[in-house]
Design a protein around this motif. Structure first.
Motif, short mmCIF file in Angstrom:
data_model
loop_
_atom_site.label_atom_id
_atom_site.label_comp_id
_atom_site.label_asym_id
_atom_site.label_seq_id
_atom_site.Cartn_x
_atom_site.Cartn_y
_atom_site.Cartn_z
N ILE A 1 -17.50 -16.46 -21.56
CA ILE A 1 -18.26 -15.22 -21.29
C ILE A 1 -17.66 -14.05 -22.04
N VAL A 2 -16.33 -13.95 -22.02
CA VAL A 2 -15.66 -12.83 -22.71
C VAL A 2 -15.93 -12.90 -24.21
N LEU A 3 -15.89 -14.10 -24.80
CA LEU A 3 -16.15 -14.24 -26.23
C LEU A 3 -17.58 -13.83 -26.58
N ILE A 4 -18.54 -14.21 -25.74
CA ILE A 4 -19.94 -13.84 -26.00
C ILE A 4 -20.11 -12.33 -25.91
N LEU A 5 -19.53 -11.73 -24.86
CA LEU A 5 -19.63 -10.27 -24.72
C LEU A 5 -18.92 -9.56 -25.87
N THR A 6 -17.79 -10.10 -26.30
CA THR A 6 -17.08 -9.51 -27.43
C THR A 6 -17.93 -9.53 -28.68
N LEU A 7 -18.66 -10.63 -28.89
CA LEU A 7 -19.55 -10.72 -30.05
C LEU A 7 -20.61 -9.64 -30.01
N TYR A 8 -21.24 -9.45 -28.86
CA TYR A 8 -22.27 -8.42 -28.75
C TYR A 8 -21.68 -7.02 -28.91
N PHE A 9 -20.52 -6.78 -28.29
CA PHE A 9 -19.91 -5.45 -28.38
C PHE A 9 -19.47 -5.13 -29.80
N MET A 10 -18.93 -6.11 -30.52
CA MET A 10 -18.54 -5.86 -31.90
C MET A 10 -19.75 -5.53 -32.77
N ILE B 1 -21.08 0.67 0.81
CA ILE B 1 -21.92 -0.31 0.10
C ILE B 1 -21.56 -0.33 -1.38
N ILE B 2 -21.39 0.85 -1.97
CA ILE B 2 -21.01 0.91 -3.39
C ILE B 2 -19.65 0.25 -3.61
N GLY B 3 -18.69 0.52 -2.70
CA GLY B 3 -17.38 -0.12 -2.82
C GLY B 3 -17.46 -1.63 -2.70
N ASP B 4 -18.32 -2.12 -1.78
CA ASP B 4 -18.49 -3.57 -1.64
C ASP B 4 -19.12 -4.18 -2.89
N ILE B 5 -20.09 -3.48 -3.46
CA ILE B 5 -20.72 -3.98 -4.69
C ILE B 5 -19.71 -4.05 -5.83
N VAL B 6 -18.90 -3.00 -5.95
CA VAL B 6 -17.88 -2.99 -7.00
C VAL B 6 -16.88 -4.11 -6.78
N GLY B 7 -16.50 -4.37 -5.50
CA GLY B 7 -15.58 -5.47 -5.21
C GLY B 7 -16.16 -6.82 -5.58
N GLN B 8 -17.45 -7.03 -5.29
CA GLN B 8 -18.09 -8.29 -5.64
C GLN B 8 -18.25 -8.45 -7.15
N LEU B 9 -18.39 -7.33 -7.84
CA LEU B 9 -18.54 -7.38 -9.31
C LEU B 9 -17.20 -7.22 -10.03
N ALA B 10 -16.10 -7.35 -9.30
CA ALA B 10 -14.78 -7.12 -9.92
C ALA B 10 -14.55 -8.08 -11.08
N THR B 11 -14.90 -9.35 -10.90
CA THR B 11 -14.70 -10.33 -11.97
C THR B 11 -15.54 -9.98 -13.20
N VAL B 12 -16.79 -9.59 -12.96
CA VAL B 12 -17.66 -9.22 -14.08
C VAL B 12 -17.11 -7.99 -14.79
N LEU B 13 -16.63 -7.01 -14.02
CA LEU B 13 -16.07 -5.80 -14.63
C LEU B 13 -14.82 -6.12 -15.45
N VAL B 14 -14.01 -7.08 -14.96
CA VAL B 14 -12.83 -7.49 -15.73
C VAL B 14 -13.26 -8.15 -17.04
N TYR B 15 -14.30 -9.01 -16.99
CA TYR B 15 -14.81 -9.62 -18.21
C TYR B 15 -15.28 -8.56 -19.20
N ILE B 16 -16.02 -7.57 -18.70
CA ILE B 16 -16.53 -6.51 -19.58
C ILE B 16 -15.38 -5.71 -20.18
N GLY B 17 -14.36 -5.39 -19.34
CA GLY B 17 -13.22 -4.65 -19.85
C GLY B 17 -12.47 -5.40 -20.92
N PHE B 18 -12.24 -6.71 -20.70
CA PHE B 18 -11.56 -7.52 -21.71
C PHE B 18 -12.39 -7.60 -22.99
N ALA B 19 -13.70 -7.74 -22.84
CA ALA B 19 -14.55 -7.85 -24.03
C ALA B 19 -14.52 -6.57 -24.85
#
Length: 383
Positions: A190-199, A49-67
């Motif tokens: 989305i990446v730009l908005i997250l980058t703003l918050y992270f900065m 279940i955890i692996g499936d959740i991580v797979g479904q959130l892969a795009t979100v995790l990529v956005y967070i990593g880029f940000a």
């Protein structure tokens, strides 16, 4: 009191104590096998279940990593503006974000009108271009050399283009490409908005991360985090500097030789240079092929220019810029870029080198000092 004079109750209980389980293994052995198997199956199910959740959130995790990657890359600029202008961090973040947005807006305004104009001209001049190609010398030479085979292939291409069904299929493909572009634009937003918050909250994030470490290790951990974030920031600035040099020089050179849509080709060169190792070469090949629309001479000049530029970048620009950014040996740069590209595609190749630099910093600051503090046990002769 000896065994003869002990009470009977003590004598009776002593063997029972000896037979009681004293280890965890003995306690586990008393568990029902069905219950043990059920618990194991539940553990496997939770992991799936955890692996499936991580797979479904892969795009979100990529956005967070880029940000986070972009926030660390822009943090040195924010800190510089904060120190130089003596303004709060929020103001420095706003200045950097405004500059980035203006840069993107300028690129879009410079490229989109030209691109629309070129596409309109292509649609209007399409039939005439086909006639010009059929009446050209090289077309006649190919027809004379290959005979009916080449004519049949050309006729098949024309028939495919003139068929409305195929045009609808092409339109569907264009629509799919447009949908992908729209999705990419959403991801960039989305990446730009997250980058703003992270900065804006980068320092507080580092302090919170340090709270998870024991108090006596927080100073070392905080210093390590600063070294790693500094290496990532310097790498991003160095890579962007190389890409900017390639983009500006490409714009100047392609405008001089009369290449089609030089602003778009300069953007391709800029984006390609952001990818380590293969990015500049790939963008150069694409630009040279596009220059064929302006003529073989233009494409040949573009190829010669990019061959010279890649040598200058590899032996002059990159060593001078990247040696100040990250101290990673050349062999590790190649290995990291190839491994990152194999694991994560273009995003993996982008972050591979700063990850390698971070690993080197951790090894130098944590592993080597820990090994240096170890001494030989008493009685063992050091060799």
């Amino acid at each position: 009191m000896n065994a003869i004079t002990r009470p009977v109750a003590d004598i009776d209980h002593e063997p029972r104590r000896a037979q009681e389980p004293t280890t965890a293994a003995a306690a586990i052995s008393r568990i029902n096998p069905f219950v043990f198997g059920l618990l194991g199956a539940l553990g496997v199910l939770v992991a799936l279940i955890i692996g499936d959740i991580v797979g479904q959130l892969a795009t979100v995790l990529v956005y967070i990593g880029f940000a986070i990657f972009l926030a660390l890359g822009l943090d040195p600029i924010v800190s510089f503006i904060e120190r130089r202008l003596s303004i709060p961090r929020g103001g420095a973040v706003a200045i950097v974000v405004a500059a980035v947005l203006l840069l993107f807006a300028g690129i879009i305004l410079a490229i989109v009108p030209i691109l629309v104009e070129q596409i309109s001209n292509l649609i209007e001049r399409g039939p005439q271009m086909v006639k010009d190609i059929q009446s050209s010398d090289w077309y006649g030479n190919l027809t004379a050399q290959f005979g009916t085979t080449f004519e049949d292939a050309a006729a098949a291409v024309l028939k495919f283009v003139q068929d409305p069904t195929n045009l609808l299929n092409i339109g569907g493909g264009v629509l799919a490409v447009g949908t992908g572009i729209a999705g990419g634009f959403t991801g960039v937003t989305i990446v730009l908005i997250l980058t703003l918050y992270f900065m804006a909250s980068l320092r507080s994030m580092k302090r919170v991360a340090a709270r998870f470490v024991p108090a006596y290790q927080r100073a070392t951990f905080s210093g390590l985090v600063e070294d790693v974030s500094g290496a990532v920031g310097r790498y991003v600035i160095g890579q962007v500097s190389l890409a900017l040099i390639n983009g500006v020089l490409s714009l100047i050179m392609l405008s001089i030789i009369g290449a089609p849509v030089p602003a778009l080709l300069a953007l391709i060169a800029f984006i390609g240079s952001m990818i380590p190792l293969v990015g500049t070469l790939s963008a150069s090949i694409v630009n040279a092929l596009i220059c064929l629309f302006a003529g073989p001479t233009t494409a040949l000049i573009a190829i010669c220019y990019y061959l010279v530029y890649m040598q200058v970048e590899a032996y002059v620009l990159s060593p001078r810029i990247m040696s100040k950014a990250v101290a990673v040996p050349g062999s590790l740069v190649v290995i990291a870029a190839v491994a990152g590209g194999a694991l994560g595609g273009i995003p993996g190749a982008l972050v591979a080198i700063p990850v390698a630099a971070s690993v080197i910093i951790i090894v130098q600051k944590v592993l080597f000092p820990a090994q240096d503090r170890k001494t030989a046990p008493p009685g063992v002769i050091a060799r």
